[in-house]
Design a protein around this motif. Structure first.
Motif, mmCIF file in Angstrom:
data_model
loop_
_atom_site.group_PDB
_atom_site.id
_atom_site.type_symbol
_atom_site.label_atom_id
_atom_site.label_comp_id
_atom_site.label_asym_id
_atom_site.label_seq_id
_atom_site.Cartn_x
_atom_site.Cartn_y
_atom_site.Cartn_z
ATOM 1 N N THR A 175 0.840 -1.193 0.000
ATOM 2 C CA THR A 175 0.000 0.000 0.000
ATOM 3 C C THR A 175 0.879 1.247 0.000
ATOM 4 N N SER A 176 0.286 2.382 -0.310
ATOM 5 C CA SER A 176 1.038 3.642 -0.316
ATOM 6 C C SER A 176 1.580 3.968 1.068
ATOM 7 N N ASP A 177 0.843 3.580 2.116
ATOM 8 C CA ASP A 177 1.312 3.831 3.479
ATOM 9 C C ASP A 177 2.603 3.058 3.776
ATOM 10 N N GLN A 178 2.727 1.856 3.172
ATOM 11 C CA GLN A 178 3.941 1.066 3.374
ATOM 12 C C GLN A 178 5.093 1.583 2.517
ATOM 13 N N GLU A 180 5.541 4.716 1.111
ATOM 14 C CA GLU A 180 5.977 6.106 1.238
ATOM 15 C C GLU A 180 7.186 6.304 2.148
ATOM 16 N N PRO A 181 7.198 5.763 3.379
ATOM 17 C CA PRO A 181 8.386 6.019 4.222
ATOM 18 C C PRO A 181 9.656 5.382 3.668
ATOM 19 N N GLY A 215 6.251 -4.983 3.214
ATOM 20 C CA GLY A 215 6.710 -3.636 3.516
ATOM 21 C C GLY A 215 7.699 -3.551 4.653
ATOM 22 N N LYS A 374 8.043 15.597 -2.172
ATOM 23 C CA LYS A 374 6.661 15.939 -2.520
ATOM 24 C C LYS A 374 6.508 16.172 -4.019
ATOM 25 N N TYR A 377 6.756 12.598 -5.713
ATOM 26 C CA TYR A 377 5.837 11.552 -5.272
ATOM 27 C C TYR A 377 4.934 11.050 -6.397
#
Length: 420
Positions: A175-178, A180-181, A215, A374, A377
């Motif tokens: 997922t994007s949450d996994q 992104e960092p 992730g 940003k 992304y």
């Protein structure tokens, strides 16, 4: 001639319809693959029976070059010179892609759509890549076909095409949450030389990397694609006094050719031998002694970053202790005898770096890493890919992070990296 070699030659003649040819010469070469396995390649030059034999230096029209793995008898390459052939036509495909795919399936045992797919196609050439149900794999494989009219004139295969029993099946679930960092961690600044302006430009970019499907961790691409044995180090090389002794370069033999006896015995490739702690200690000491002779004023300025086996030699890689952000940094490569660890030869890219000595230094960045990320992304691509895990000897589902764009760290402009 050894029975196994003779059998491989007869098999080649029968499989590829070479009744109207004779074997002119052959060689055997040794290779290693990403799974730390040794392959012996039988290289053969087949000459048409009716060819002009008066000029020994001339390769007659229709000569066929074939490379085959000696022990498994799998085809690696076939080339028909000058676009002609005396081989049996019915054993080869026509120029349409369906016929070529069918021929490849028959000659390799691979299934189209399950182990390989078309990656690029032109009127006179087709490139295939390894893929499992249209998902790429790392390490990967590649096949190329070249055509002349209605005739296939070249077929080559290289790399890995895993079978389905080597795949750990699971849906791609990052997922994007996994992502992104982890992608944020890969956002790094690099100074790139611009030839027209003769300046160094600081650019933010996303380093290509692999993320496991849960992730939890990243995997460097080069770590998966490394074929030989390598040991990572971080040893600063220091000394008190120089050694006043001239260094004489020795000739390096990079030929992969081996004897029939070595091939029949299936000797392991020397690049696959472990690098013991004793070898690491002796290599480190020899690297220090070499620098004392050749670079006596650079004590504490260089460090040993890795040892690896390559072409039967032990390679020591040296880099500056205080390396910067430039895309091209100082690198010294020592070629050592893997028995007594003497340095035989070396390369130093200082010659390349001298090309940039008059370039203006990079300006100080005006935007932060967060601001650059940003901007990047929306350009980040995460592609599903099966990656080989040596611990379980299977391919696991992962995601490949990549980004074709960068950010000018001074102006903030988003730029296409390949156009720099």
């Amino acid at each position: 001639m050894k029975d196994q070699l003779k059998e491989a030659i007869i098999h080649t003649s029968e499989t590829f319809g070479l009744d109207n040819y004779y074997l002119n010469r052959h060689h055997i070469f040794r290779e290693k693959n990403n799974f730390h396995q040794t392959n012996y390649i039988l290289n053969m030059e087949w000459i048409p029976n009716d060819a002009d034999k008066t000029d020994e230096d001339h390769i007659p029209s229709g000569t066929t070059i074939i490379d085959m793995e000696l022990h498994t008898k799998t085809l690696k390459r076939i080339v028909f010179t000058q676009g002609t052939s005396n081989a049996k036509e019915e054993l080869y495909p026509s120029s349409d892609s369906e016929s070529i795919i069918e021929w490849i399936e028959g000659i390799t045992g691979y299934q189209y759509g399950h182990q390989f797919q078309i990656s690029h196609q032109e009127e006179d050439a087709i490139t295939f890549r390894a893929a499992v149900d249209n998902v790429g794999v790392i390490p990967s494989g590649k096949m190329e076909v070249e055509l002349e009219g209605d005739m296939m004139t070249l077929f080559t295969i290289d790399g890995v095409f895993p079978s389905e029993d080597k795949i750990i099946w699971e849906p791609f679930s990052l997922t994007s949450d996994q992502v992104e960092p982890l992608a944020m961690d890969q956002c790094k600044i690099t100074e790139v030389p611009l030839e027209e302006q003769e300046i160094w430009l600081p650019v933010y970019g996303i380093e290509k990397t692999i993320i496991t499907n849960d992730g939890s961790r990243t995997i460097p691409v080069e770590a998966v694609e490394q074929a030989g044995v390598e040991v990572k180090l971080d040893t600063v090389l220091e000394w008190d006094e120089p050694i006043k002794e001239a260094f004489e370069r020795a000739e390096i033999d990079l030929s992969p050719e081996v004897t029939v006896e070595q091939a029949i015995a299936n000797e392991p490739h020397p690049d696959l031998l472990p690098i013991t702690e004793e070898a690491q200690e002796k290599s480190t000491e020899e690297a220090r002694r070499f620098l004392q002779r050749e670079f006596p004023d650079e004590s504490s300025q260089l460090k040993l970053t890795s040892l690896l086996r390559e072409n039967g030699y032990l390679i020591a890689n040296l880099e500056p202790v205080d390396s910067g952000n430039r895309i091209i940094e100082r690198k010294i490569k020592l070629v050592m005898d893997d028995v007594n660890f003497n340095v035989l030869n070396y390369t130093d890219n200082n010659v390349v770096l001298e090309m940039f000595q008059f370039y203006e230094s990079a300006e100080k960045p005006t935007i932060s890493k967060d601001e650059a990320y940003k901007k990047l992304y929306e350009h980040i691509e995460v592609t599903p890919v099966y990656v080989y895990d040596p611990k379980i000897e299977s391919y696991i589902m992962c995601g490949m992070i990549d980004c074709a764009y960068g950010v000018n760290a001074v102006s903030g402009e988003v730029i296409l990296l390949k156009e720099m």
